[in-house]
Design a protein around this motif. Structure first.
Motif, PDB file in Angstrom:
ATOM      1  N   ILE A  10     -14.612  11.587   9.120  1.00  0.00           N
ATOM      2  CA  ILE A  10     -13.252  11.540   8.562  1.00  0.00           C
ATOM      3  C   ILE A  10     -13.139  12.662   7.540  1.00  0.00           C
ATOM      4  O   ILE A  10     -13.975  12.780   6.638  1.00  0.00           O
ATOM      5  CB  ILE A  10     -12.970  10.185   7.886  1.00  0.00           C
TER       6      ILE A  10
ATOM      7  N   THR B   4       0.838  -1.195   0.000  1.00  0.00           N
ATOM      8  CA  THR B   4       0.000   0.000   0.000  1.00  0.00           C
ATOM      9  C   THR B   4       0.870   1.242   0.000  1.00  0.00           C
ATOM     10  O   THR B   4       2.026   1.194   0.407  1.00  0.00           O
ATOM     11  CB  THR B   4      -0.979  -0.009   1.192  1.00  0.00           C
TER      12      THR B   4
ATOM     13  N   SER C  46      -3.188   7.240  12.137  1.00  0.00           N
ATOM     14  CA  SER C  46      -3.857   6.739  10.930  1.00  0.00           C
ATOM     15  C   SER C  46      -3.472   7.482   9.654  1.00  0.00           C
ATOM     16  O   SER C  46      -3.674   6.961   8.565  1.00  0.00           O
ATOM     17  CB  SER C  46      -5.372   6.881  11.117  1.00  0.00           C
TER      18      SER C  46
ATOM     19  N   TRP D 200     -15.101   3.185   8.087  1.00  0.00           N
ATOM     20  CA  TRP D 200     -13.740   3.725   7.985  1.00  0.00           C
ATOM     21  C   TRP D 200     -12.748   2.684   8.467  1.00  0.00           C
ATOM     22  O   TRP D 200     -12.877   2.163   9.575  1.00  0.00           O
ATOM     23  CB  TRP D 200     -13.572   5.001   8.827  1.00  0.00           C
TER      24      TRP D 200
ATOM     25  N   GLU E  95     -13.316   6.071   1.084  1.00  0.00           N
ATOM     26  CA  GLU E  95     -13.121   7.522   1.070  1.00  0.00           C
ATOM     27  C   GLU E  95     -14.342   8.140   1.749  1.00  0.00           C
ATOM     28  O   GLU E  95     -15.366   7.481   1.894  1.00  0.00           O
ATOM     29  CB  GLU E  95     -13.002   8.032  -0.369  1.00  0.00           C
TER      30      GLU E  95
HETATM   31  C1  WTA Z   1      -9.773   6.412   3.425  1.00  0.00           C
HETATM   32  C2  WTA Z   1      -9.400   0.910   2.413  1.00  0.00           C
HETATM   33  C3  WTA Z   1     -13.510   8.234   4.881  1.00  0.00           C
HETATM   34  C4  WTA Z   1      -8.940   6.977   4.562  1.00  0.00           C
HETATM   35  C5  WTA Z   1     -10.252   0.079   3.379  1.00  0.00           C
HETATM   36  C6  WTA Z   1      -8.022   5.831   4.897  1.00  0.00           C
HETATM   37  C7  WTA Z   1     -12.115   6.516   4.292  1.00  0.00           C
HETATM   38  C8  WTA Z   1      -7.753   5.228   3.552  1.00  0.00           C
HETATM   39  C9  WTA Z   1     -13.140   5.575   4.568  1.00  0.00           C
HETATM   40  C10 WTA Z   1      -7.388   3.774   3.610  1.00  0.00           C
HETATM   41  C11 WTA Z   1     -14.409   6.074   5.007  1.00  0.00           C
HETATM   42  C12 WTA Z   1     -11.350   4.518   3.943  1.00  0.00           C
HETATM   43  N1  WTA Z   1     -14.543   7.404   5.149  1.00  0.00           N
HETATM   44  N2  WTA Z   1     -12.319   7.831   4.450  1.00  0.00           N
HETATM   45  N3  WTA Z   1     -15.436   5.274   5.254  1.00  0.00           N
HETATM   46  N4  WTA Z   1     -12.626   4.348   4.344  1.00  0.00           N
HETATM   47  N5  WTA Z   1     -11.036   5.824   3.890  1.00  0.00           N
HETATM   48  O1  WTA Z   1      -5.731   1.372   2.856  1.00  0.00           O
HETATM   49  O2  WTA Z   1      -8.230   8.089   4.104  1.00  0.00           O
HETATM   50  O3  WTA Z   1      -7.008   1.443   0.676  1.00  0.00           O
HETATM   51  O4  WTA Z   1      -6.833   6.236   5.537  1.00  0.00           O
HETATM   52  O5  WTA Z   1      -8.103   0.899   2.857  1.00  0.00           O
HETATM   53  O6  WTA Z   1      -8.971   5.400   2.818  1.00  0.00           O
HETATM   54  O7  WTA Z   1      -7.313   3.222   2.316  1.00  0.00           O
HETATM   55  P1  WTA Z   1      -6.978   1.699   2.127  1.00  0.00           P
END
Ligand code: WTA
Length: 652
Positions: free
Chosen positions: A515, A265, A501, A414, A389
């Motif tokens: 968030i 990642t 985070s 999130w 997001e």
């Molecule tokens: C964002 C995906 C707002 C956040 C599961 C985090 C979110 C990053 C949300 C992780 C949400 C993920 N609301 N922001 N519900 N879910 N994010 O590692 O910035 O691909 O740090 O994991 O996505 O992305 P990743």
């Protein structure tokens, strides 16, 4: 009651009555989970079958320099046996995986737990026959086909560590990952149909393997039957070998802390890092969040639209659902092929009960009009979810009104690759939702809001700052593959004693979390994480580029778009064709998801006298918000800013 509370949506009574967890139970369980994590997780860890039960539950330290995270450490289990074997006596004939192909005219497949067992056992024997041993790394570069799940579970069965690489990544990105984890083997397919077009995965893999040790073998799933090159002695036909392999392969007893997978990642700096998840804690957490966040009940059909190349696909297509004996849907295609009704056609066809997708998909479909949704019978839906997001209230309301008909709870979850499973999310029978808020913590999760300037914990209820987590939870990543120091520096150095985070957040007067997005140099494009540094280093690798700076900017469908400022080599003239070349270049260096949306030619970049690029200024210009550039007096040459403003690409 605050304004925000008045707009809160509670689940319908009938939903709450049948739900696993109601408000009272949530409060009770949450309190217990933070008061005595050892007792709480000691109990919930027993949702898995252990070959040897654990006697120690939690052994974790967030102390910088000594970060060490272990859960259920003396327990012994096998993840594949938990996802398959233990279900066979009671649900062998139940569908484990529904496979919906890219082309709706092709038949869907229903793979029962018995069939899944046979496929995974055969696949595991194929891996053994190729010399894969416990602890070896196996890279999986496959489309969304059942073989991707078979391959993951086959690794788990024999104790090999898989690293799935999203099939949209380029040969270079694939080669970097194969090399970083020292994979013995890569599993790919001939070609991958998606949205009616095909990606040549095998030839991408051929190109990647030119940059890898010649010992790396290549297992090929003949999926479409398209012609590919074939190197005898290196390339292996998986389906042929599976047909000739034994359908029995004993599940290897693994320690709870043996790595299950590595998933790369993006971060603020440097190359993508290999996030390591281990076996016991990860599976407990993936399974428990799957059950409670989605209020999954036996017999439900669960569909997560993510790709298995991302953590969401790992936890909520494969591991969480299968550990719970669920029926999980795998979709090979895209939301808009053959038309913008495809998601809803699939929901109707397979009677989907829980549907989990990303805000970017919702926004894209919203733009096509509600008539695409209204054509289909969505009466089986009980719950909707989003991830990846922040979801804007317009998209939330559209999802709620048109897909949920105003009666299905929406869980805005999130979490991160690093967290293994949901961290802040509504528990649907317990927590009324507010459009745009991920609401409250999952069991055992202690979010805190820190002051970004000095890192102190903001203890009032309504505050804004950066989001950190106070104590460990079983699904937490354990380390960065091959670089524990980087793990500590990335997550534990800046705010001592906490897991940081990288996200900003606000907590409202009701204790709900909102968030606000990344506070570091990570951008979130269509729910995909992208390090600006990665795109920059791809750009500067081009012969005509002297320097590049990349930032995110608000994009109506993607959430954030990629905005690149590019300084060309002396004597090179900017042109539209060069712009196209650079776009194509980044696609081949990283993959289509990293292609810049906007490229601005920058004769100079705003730098401090010590040479540091002032990204704050670049972000503002990209956002078309240059009225508030703040202090530019420390710039070595303030005039570059005027040029950048004058030639900005994103004009609202
Ligand atoms: C964002 C995906 C707002 C956040 C599961 C985090 C979110 C990053 C949300 C992780 C949400 C993920 N609301 N922001 N519900 N879910 N994010 O590692 O910035 O691909 O740090 O994991 O996505 O992305 P990743």
């Amino acid at each position: 009651m605050t304004d925000q509370a008045q707009t809160a949506h509670a689940a319908p009574e009938e939903f709450i009555e049948k739900a696993h967890i109601d408000a009272g139970r949530y409060a009770e369980m949450y309190a217990a989970s933070v008061k005595d994590p050892v007792a709480f997780w000691g109990e919930h860890g027993r949702r898995l079958d252990w070959i040897k039960p654990y006697s120690t539950v939690k052994n974790t330290s967030f102390e910088f320099g000594k970060v060490d995270i272990k859960w259920f450490e003396d327990g012994v289990l096998n993840v594949a046996a938990n996802c398959i074997d233990r279900h066979l006596p009671t649900r062998g004939e139940q569908t484990a995986i529904i496979f919906e192909p890219d082309d709706p005219k092709d038949p869907a497949q229903h793979i029962t737990y018995n069939e899944l067992s046979e496929k995974v056992n055969r696949f595991a024997n194929v891996l053994l026959s190729q010399g894969v041993m416990r602890g070896d790394r196996v890279v999986i570069y496959l489309p969304m086909i059942p073989e991707a799940a078979y391959a993951m579970l086959a690794c788990a069965r024999i104790g090999a560590i898989h690293s799935v690489v999203f099939a949209g990544f380029s040969p270079d990105a694939l080669a970097n990952r194969i090399n970083d984890c020292g994979a013995k083997l890569v599993i790919t397919a001939d070609t991958a149909p998606r949205g009616g077009r095909k990606t040549a995965l095998k030839s991408n893999t051929d190109a990647a393997l030119l940059h890898c040790s010649d010992k790396v073998r290549c297992l090929v799933v003949k999926h479409t039957g398209d012609q590919t090159t074939w190197i005898d002695g290196r390339d292996v036909d998986v389906k042929y070998l599976m047909d000739h392999a034994s359908p029995d392969c004993p599940a290897r007893p693994m320690s709870a802390e043996d790595p299950l997978f590595i998933l790369y990642t993006s971060g603020s700096t440097g190359k993508p890092k290999g996030v390591v998840h281990t076996s016991g804690g990860y599976l407990v957490y993936a399974a428990m969040t799957h059950q409670y966040t989605f209020d999954y009940h036996d017999g439900d059909i669960f569909w997560c639209t993510a790709d298995v190349g991302w953590v969401t696909g790992h936890s909520y297509i494969v591991y969480g659902p299968l550990a719970n004996g669920a029926t999980t849907l795998m979709f090979e295609g895209v939301p808009t092929y053959p038309d913008a009704g495809r998601f809803w056609a699939v929901c109707e066809k397979h009677k989907v009960n829980q549907f989990y997708t990303a805000p970017t998909a919702i926004r894209a479909l919203m733009g096509q009009g509600p008539e695409w949704v209204e054509k289909y019978d969505l009466s089986d839906l009980k719950l909707l979810g989003t991830v990846g997001e922040p979801i804007n209230p317009e998209a939330w309301n559209w999802y709620n009104d048109h897909v949920g008909k105003g009666t299905r709870p929406i869980v805005d979850t999130w979490w991160q690759t690093e967290t293994g499973g949901h961290m802040i999310t509504p528990i649907p029978g317990a927590i009324p939702t507010k459009p745009g808020s991920a609401t409250k913590p999952f069991f055992g999760v202690q979010p805190v809001v820190l002051d970004p300037t000095d890192g102190h914990e903001l203890t009032d209820t309504a505050v804004e700052g950066v989001l950190a987590i106070k104590d460990s939870w079983p699904g937490q990543m354990r380390t960065v593959w091959g670089d524990h120091e980087r793990f500590e520096q990335t997550y534990f150095q800046q705010y001592k004693g906490y897991y940081f985070s990288g996200d900003g957040c606000r907590r409202d007067a009701d204790g709900y979390y909102w968030i606000t997005g990344r506070v570091d140099d990570v951008i979130n494009v269509s729910g995909h994480r992208m390090g600006t540094a990665e795109v920059e280093s791809a750009l500067v690798a081009h012969a005509k580029v002297a320097e590049a700076a990349v930032v995110g900017y608000p994009h109506p469908v993607k959430g954030q778009g990629i905005y690149a400022y590019v300084t060309l080599m002396n004597g090179v003239d900017p042109s539209d064709s060069l712009r196209k070349d650079l776009e194509a270049w980044v696609r081949t260096e990283i993959g289509p998801i990293a292609k810049p949306d906007l490229i601005q030619w920058a004769p100079g970049l705003p730098k401090t006298r010590s040479g540091k690029i002032m990204r704050r200024i670049l972000r503002k210009i990209a956002e078309d918000d240059f009225g508030a550039l703040g202090d530019t007096s420390t710039l070595a040459d303030p005039s570059v800013v005027d040029d950048l403003i004058e030639n900005r690409m994103n004009r609202g």
